[in-house]
Write a protein that holds these residues in place. Structure first.
Motif, PDB file in Angstrom:
ATOM      1  N   THR A  44      23.155   2.126  54.433  1.00 33.90           N
ATOM      2  CA  THR A  44      23.367   0.919  55.238  1.00 33.90           C
ATOM      3  C   THR A  44      23.408  -0.311  54.344  1.00 33.90           C
ATOM      4  N   LEU A  45      22.498  -0.396  53.404  1.00 32.69           N
ATOM      5  CA  LEU A  45      22.477  -1.535  52.492  1.00 32.69           C
ATOM      6  C   LEU A  45      23.764  -1.621  51.683  1.00 32.69           C
ATOM      7  N   ILE A  46      24.212  -0.510  51.113  1.00 33.65           N
ATOM      8  CA  ILE A  46      25.440  -0.520  50.324  1.00 33.65           C
ATOM      9  C   ILE A  46      26.639  -0.902  51.197  1.00 33.65           C
ATOM     10  N   SER A  47      26.657  -0.428  52.433  1.00 32.25           N
ATOM     11  CA  SER A  47      27.756  -0.764  53.337  1.00 32.25           C
ATOM     12  C   SER A  47      27.805  -2.262  53.610  1.00 32.25           C
ATOM     13  N   ILE A  48      26.658  -2.888  53.729  1.00 31.59           N
ATOM     14  CA  ILE A  48      26.621  -4.339  53.930  1.00 31.59           C
ATOM     15  C   ILE A  48      27.056  -5.071  52.660  1.00 31.59           C
ATOM     16  N   LEU A  49      26.594  -4.608  51.513  1.00 32.34           N
ATOM     17  CA  LEU A  49      26.971  -5.247  50.248  1.00 32.34           C
ATOM     18  C   LEU A  49      28.468  -5.170  49.995  1.00 32.34           C
ATOM     19  N   THR A  50      29.099  -4.095  50.440  1.00 29.74           N
ATOM     20  CA  THR A  50      30.531  -3.915  50.212  1.00 29.74           C
ATOM     21  C   THR A  50      31.376  -4.422  51.378  1.00 29.74           C
ATOM     22  N   THR A  51      30.757  -5.105  52.322  1.00 26.49           N
ATOM     23  CA  THR A  51      31.396  -5.769  53.471  1.00 26.49           C
ATOM     24  C   THR A  51      32.029  -4.806  54.469  1.00 26.49           C
ATOM     25  N   THR A  52      31.665  -3.537  54.441  1.00 26.36           N
ATOM     26  CA  THR A  52      32.195  -2.595  55.429  1.00 26.36           C
ATOM     27  C   THR A  52      31.318  -2.514  56.670  1.00 26.36           C
ATOM     28  N   LEU A  53      30.179  -3.198  56.646  1.00 25.08           N
ATOM     29  CA  LEU A  53      29.260  -3.221  57.781  1.00 25.08           C
ATOM     30  C   LEU A  53      28.617  -4.602  57.831  1.00 25.08           C
TER      31      LEU A  53
END
Length: 241
Positions: A44-53
């Motif tokens: 979840t954290l990586i998804s937020i950092l990469t703007t996909t979430l």
């Protein structure tokens, strides 16, 4: 490089949040290990950092750019090599690199050539990706993420399923990237890899930060292994989710 303040995320219908007020800072130009059992919130954290979430609330700033309000600028600075192989198996190595270069802002013939050098792929350019060994597939996956010359590279289990020689090659490549000033967020379950390449380590569980420091500082005594630290902080219960 990364400043995270009170980051919250709960998926619809979930019994508990994926991220529950996470505060975290990742210094520029380091290899930063991200550890946690299944369901800790790493993906979840990586998804937020990469703007996909999108986060529910909180603030994330990457290289001076706010993820919520400057997503395009963030995407120009961040790259992601997922655990799942993200290329076209029916295309050759060269064709995959050319295709993803065309889709990646900031990519050029020079960055393609640099990725080939970093991955030592020159002898395999005409091979179909489908026919590559597991180690070569990982190297191609890794190199595609480098095409836009990212300031931040997020790696999710980059050595999963590879032989010891390929693992050693990829770990050395991470260290070479750090030497050029690239910040690497390294998510893995392999503790020995974290001990080898990471300058700092964050341990997450149930969406919260349990500890963050250098590997040496996290150990209660000099001979303690990082795996023991991890189990002590997260407990030894099986995590099947």
């Amino acid at each position: 490089m990364i400043d995270i303040e009170q980051l919250h995320k709960r998926y619809p219908g979930a019994a508990r949040p994926a991220l529950a007020g996470l505060d975290l800072r990742v210094p520029d130009g380091c290899v930063f290990g991200l550890l946690g059992p299944n369901g800790a919130g790493k993906t979840t954290l990586i998804s937020i950092l990469t703007t996909t979430l999108s986060a529910d609330r909180g603030r994330v700033v990457i290289d001076g750019c706010d993820v919520a309000t400057q997503a395009a600028a963030v995407r120009a600075r961040v790259a992601y090599a997922p655990q799942e192989l993200a290329f076209y198996p029916g295309l050759s190595v060269s064709e995959n690199l050319e295709l993803f270069a065309a889709l990646t802002p900031g990519a050029s013939a020079e960055t393609v050539a640099a990725a080939i050098r970093i991955g030592d792929l020159s002898a395999h350019l005409d091979k179909r990706a489908l026919s590559l060994s597991g180690g070569l597939k990982r190297r191609l996956n890794f190199c595609i993420a480098l095409l836009g010359k990212p300031r931040l590279l997020c790696l999710d289990e980059p050595t999963a399923g590879v032989d010891p020689q390929s693992r050693n090659f990829l770990l050395d490549a991470v260290l070479r990237l750090r030497a050029t000033g690239v910040t690497v967020l390294y998510s893995t379950h392999y503790m020995e890899e974290v001990e080898r390449v990471c300058d700092r380590v964050a341990i997450l569980d149930e969406g919260r930060l349990l500890a963050c420091d250098t590997p040496d500082a996290l150990r209660a005594r000099p001979d303690e292994r990082l795996e023991s630290v991890f189990l002590r902080l997260t407990d030894t219960a099986l995590r099947d989710g």
